[in-house]
Structures are given as C-alpha cells and as structure tokens.
Design a protein around this motif. Structure first.
Motif, PDB file in Angstrom:
ATOM      1  N   ASP A 156      47.937  24.880  29.286  1.00 46.35           N
ATOM      2  CA  ASP A 156      48.262  24.507  30.659  1.00 46.35           C
ATOM      3  C   ASP A 156      47.874  23.050  30.889  1.00 46.35           C
ATOM      4  OD1 ASP A 156      49.398  26.802  31.979  1.00 46.35           O
ATOM      5  OD2 ASP A 156      47.448  27.780  31.796  1.00 46.35           O
ATOM      6  N   ILE A 157      48.291  22.500  32.028  1.00 49.92           N
ATOM      7  CA  ILE A 157      47.877  21.150  32.396  1.00 49.92           C
ATOM      8  C   ILE A 157      46.919  21.222  33.582  1.00 49.92           C
ATOM      9  CG2 ILE A 157      49.920  20.023  31.456  1.00 49.92           C
ATOM     10  CD1 ILE A 157      51.072  19.844  34.257  1.00 49.92           C
ATOM     11  N   VAL A 158      45.989  20.280  33.622  1.00 52.35           N
ATOM     12  CA  VAL A 158      44.949  20.236  34.645  1.00 52.35           C
ATOM     13  C   VAL A 158      44.811  18.793  35.120  1.00 52.35           C
ATOM     14  CG1 VAL A 158      42.463  20.503  35.068  1.00 52.35           C
ATOM     15  CG2 VAL A 158      43.681  22.201  33.683  1.00 52.35           C
ATOM     16  N   ALA A 159      44.660  18.585  36.408  1.00 57.46           N
ATOM     17  CA  ALA A 159      44.376  17.243  36.925  1.00 57.46           C
ATOM     18  C   ALA A 159      42.891  16.952  36.738  1.00 57.46           C
ATOM     19  CB  ALA A 159      44.754  17.139  38.392  1.00 57.46           C
ATOM     20  N   ILE A 160      42.594  15.774  36.184  1.00 56.71           N
ATOM     21  CA  ILE A 160      41.204  15.424  35.875  1.00 56.71           C
ATOM     22  C   ILE A 160      40.831  14.088  36.523  1.00 56.71           C
ATOM     23  CG2 ILE A 160      41.230  16.705  33.703  1.00 56.71           C
ATOM     24  CD1 ILE A 160      41.514  13.958  32.259  1.00 56.71           C
ATOM     25  N   PRO A 161      39.547  13.905  36.849  1.00 56.35           N
ATOM     26  CA  PRO A 161      39.117  12.643  37.453  1.00 56.35           C
ATOM     27  C   PRO A 161      38.811  11.604  36.375  1.00 56.35           C
ATOM     28  CG  PRO A 161      37.255  14.131  37.316  1.00 56.35           C
ATOM     29  CD  PRO A 161      38.439  14.881  36.763  1.00 56.35           C
ATOM     30  N   THR A 162      39.077  10.349  36.675  1.00 52.52           N
ATOM     31  CA  THR A 162      38.555   9.244  35.873  1.00 52.52           C
ATOM     32  C   THR A 162      38.012   8.206  36.842  1.00 52.52           C
ATOM     33  OG1 THR A 162      40.460   7.745  35.741  1.00 52.52           O
ATOM     34  CG2 THR A 162      40.444   9.634  34.226  1.00 52.52           C
ATOM     35  N   GLU A 163      37.430   7.139  36.309  1.00 51.83           N
ATOM     36  CA  GLU A 163      36.938   6.088  37.195  1.00 51.83           C
ATOM     37  C   GLU A 163      38.077   5.298  37.835  1.00 51.83           C
ATOM     38  OE1 GLU A 163      37.312   3.861  33.275  1.00 51.83           O
ATOM     39  OE2 GLU A 163      37.359   5.894  34.071  1.00 51.83           O
ATOM     40  N   THR A 164      39.283   5.389  37.261  1.00 55.25           N
ATOM     41  CA  THR A 164      40.419   4.618  37.770  1.00 55.25           C
ATOM     42  C   THR A 164      41.210   5.435  38.787  1.00 55.25           C
ATOM     43  OG1 THR A 164      41.771   5.291  35.861  1.00 55.25           O
ATOM     44  CG2 THR A 164      40.563   3.197  35.703  1.00 55.25           C
ATOM     45  N   VAL A 165      41.962   6.422  38.294  1.00 58.79           N
ATOM     46  CA  VAL A 165      42.710   7.336  39.161  1.00 58.79           C
ATOM     47  C   VAL A 165      42.636   8.729  38.527  1.00 58.79           C
ATOM     48  CG1 VAL A 165      44.291   5.527  39.938  1.00 58.79           C
ATOM     49  CG2 VAL A 165      44.944   6.962  37.995  1.00 58.79           C
ATOM     50  N   TYR A 166      43.070   9.750  39.260  1.00 60.28           N
ATOM     51  CA  TYR A 166      43.154  11.089  38.675  1.00 60.28           C
ATOM     52  C   TYR A 166      44.332  11.145  37.701  1.00 60.28           C
ATOM     53  CZ  TYR A 166      39.558  13.457  41.393  1.00 60.28           C
ATOM     54  OH  TYR A 166      38.343  13.875  41.899  1.00 60.28           O
ATOM     55  N   GLY A 167      44.130  11.877  36.593  1.00 60.90           N
ATOM     56  CA  GLY A 167      45.173  12.019  35.599  1.00 60.90           C
ATOM     57  C   GLY A 167      45.659  13.448  35.506  1.00 60.90           C
ATOM     58  N   LEU A 168      46.897  13.617  35.062  1.00 61.61           N
ATOM     59  CA  LEU A 168      47.475  14.945  34.838  1.00 61.61           C
ATOM     60  C   LEU A 168      47.401  15.199  33.334  1.00 61.61           C
ATOM     61  CD1 LEU A 168      48.740  17.210  36.511  1.00 61.61           C
ATOM     62  CD2 LEU A 168      50.978  16.239  35.989  1.00 61.61           C
ATOM     63  N   ALA A 169      46.466  16.060  32.916  1.00 61.38           N
ATOM     64  CA  ALA A 169      46.050  16.112  31.521  1.00 61.38           C
ATOM     65  C   ALA A 169      46.563  17.336  30.778  1.00 61.38           C
ATOM     66  CB  ALA A 169      44.524  16.083  31.441  1.00 61.38           C
TER      67      ALA A 169
END
Length: 323
Positions: free
Chosen positions: A19-32
C-alpha cells in the motif's frame, strides 16, 4: 477513508503490504511506497495523477545505503551527502539495475536523499526497502506541509497519513545532478545555493522550466507549472501597482515582511515580519493553502529578494503563476 496517525508500526504494515502511505519530511509530506513494488509505485502515480515520465525521489535512511542503489558516486556528490544528509538535498546519480525504470521515468539516473525527520528516519530504518515519495498532493497542486493538507487531498484514496507535525523547511529539497562529475542544480529548494557552494565551489543552475510535453525531465519538480493554487496567481515586484490592474476583484496578497495598505485587499498574509527567508519558506505553502480557501479571484504574491532561499521561493511562486 484515510486515518491520521503517529503509529509507525501501522505504516510499516501497510507499506510492506504494497500500500502507499503519506509520510512527513522536513520539506513537505510525501506519498510513499516500496521502490521494489510495481503495484505501490503505480499507485503513487495514479493517485497523484502524475505523468509516468516524471521521476520520483527515493528516500533512504543513511548515507551508507547510497552505494546499494547507485553505480557511481562522484567526489563532490560524496562531499554534499556528508555535509547535508540527513537534510533537504537530493542527488541525481547513475542508478544500479535493481532500481526499476518506473521510478526513474526510464532514465539511467535515480534521485535519492536522506530526509531529516525523526519519524520518517525511524520508519526507513525499520523497513526492509527504501521508499519512493513524491509530494503528497495531486500533480501540480500546492505541496502539503501538514497531515491535514494531505487528508484534504486524499482522504478517500489512501489508507493512512503518518503524522509528523508541520514540516519545518516548508519547500522541497534542492536537487543536484552531475554532468562530467560536476554538480549542477536541477531544482532550487530548501538548501540555498550559497550553502552548497561553500562545500563544492561554484554551481550552475540548469534551466528547469519544462512543459508537460517536453522530453523526460532530468529530475522531479522541473515542469513549468507546479506547486500551484487553484486560484489565479500573479508574481510582482510592485504589489500596489498590480492591484490597480484588477479593479473590483477579490484579491489576496502574499508579502514578505510588511503589510500593504489598500482597501482592495480582501485577505493578506505576511510570511516573516522579521525578514527571515527561512521562516518565509517554512510558511509559504501553508499560506497558499489558506489563500486558496478564501474564494478569491486573484492571489498577488510579492517577489522575494533574489538570494538564499529567496531564489527558491521565487522559483515556486513563478511556477504557481504558469497557466
């Protein structure tokens, strides 16, 4: 229906199940998603409505993993990785055959970085595979800097947003490619060119404006229209004069340090009263999200100083104005 949760174990379960999960980074959230799962990577492109020719960034947990996915690390790439990782620099390097062409738009290079966010670093360390993670927004829309932004975009299409709070840098990573082993900036971002040049000397900026029908871009984020509100947006070095060109319009204004006095302005956001480009960058996308909900006819954005992160902010605002 997606859930917003801090549960890393739940994210691992979903990602391992392709599955895909949205994850936080220091820049923007990513769709991982798992870089080795065709199902997950295809789902990223389809969920974002992103063209398949537009490469994705691979996220790894440490510099030690770099040699497992790339074939050649130029000396200056190694210097940049050591200086800035974990952090908002992405390196575009010759890929190993193990990296699927689906991730790289068919190119023989892969974009890779180590994100500087404790939640996602822990996630990456606990997974058995790296993650591909473009920004968690519909293609060309404003990038998300909070879990709530992601949920607004995708609450009916992804299962989970891993909540790591508001992103601290607020705009995407700086992307650096290598031509004859010399670094060249493909996309301006959260690491200022001046900081990069203290490590590797002078670096050129490649013309990164490409149309959606152009050849495969060298790196993510190089298309002309990107990071854009739904509301028509104008970038100017003279806000008051620009306001006069749009009589009887509901106008929102985005400025750097000081409010503009005009009765024509419906909504106004100052990004940094102290004149900090870092603060302005961290608040940029959140401000654009807010203005885009105000039912405005027009957003007028003030041009930023053309140095440091001001260059990166101007780059994002320029792309937001493209038709």
């Amino acid at each position: 229906m997606s859930i917003i949760s801090k549960d890393i174990s739940k994210a691992i379960q979903l990602l391992t199940a392709e599955d895909i999960v949205a994850i936080p980074t220091e820049t923007v959230y990513g769709l991982a998603g798992n870089i080795y799962s065709e199902k997950a990577i295809t789902s990223i492109f389809e969920t974002k409505k992103r063209p398949f020719f537009n490469p994705l960034i691979v996220h790894i947990s440490s510099i030690d993993e770099l040699s497992t996915i790339v074939d050649h690390i130029p000396v200056k790439a190694q210097l940049l990785a050591e200086a800035f990782w974990p952090g908002p620099i992405t390196l575009v390097l010759k890929k190993k055959a193990i990296i699927p062409d689906l991730i790289t738009g068919g190119k023989d290079t892969v974009a890779v970085r180590v994100p500087n966010h404790p939640t996602t670093l822990e996630l990456l360390r606990r997974l058995e595979f790296p993650l591909a993670a473009p920004s968690a927004n519909p293609f060309s829309s404003i990038s998300p800097t909070t879990a709530q932004h992601v949920d607004t975009y995708f609450k009916d299409t992804i299962k989970m947003v891993l909540d790591g709070g508001a992103c601290t840098s607020g705009i995407e990573s700086t992307i650096i490619g290598f031509e004859n082993d010399e670094p060249i900036i493909y996309r301006l971002g959260s690491t200022a060119i001046e900081a990069i040049e203290t490590v590797v000397g002078h670096v050129d900026i490649k013309n990164s404006v490409k149309s959606e029908t152009a050849d495969i871009p060298d790196a993510p984020g190089m298309l002309a229209r990107h990071y854009a509100p739904k509301t028509k947006t104008v970038l100017t070095d003279n806000v008051l004069e620009t306001i006069k060109r749009y009589p009887n319009k509901r106008i929102g204004v985005l400025v750097f340090t000081s409010k503009i006095e005009s009765t024509s302005i419906k909504t106004q956001i100052v990004l940094s009263k102290l004149g900090s480009l870092e603060e302005a960058a961290s608040k940029l996308y959140n401000a654009l999200h807010q203005l885009d909900t105000e039912h405005l006819d027009l957003i007028i954005a003030e041009e930023f100083p053309d140095f440091g992160l001001g260059k990166s902010i101007n780059d994002r605002l320029t792309r937001a104005t493209k038709n």
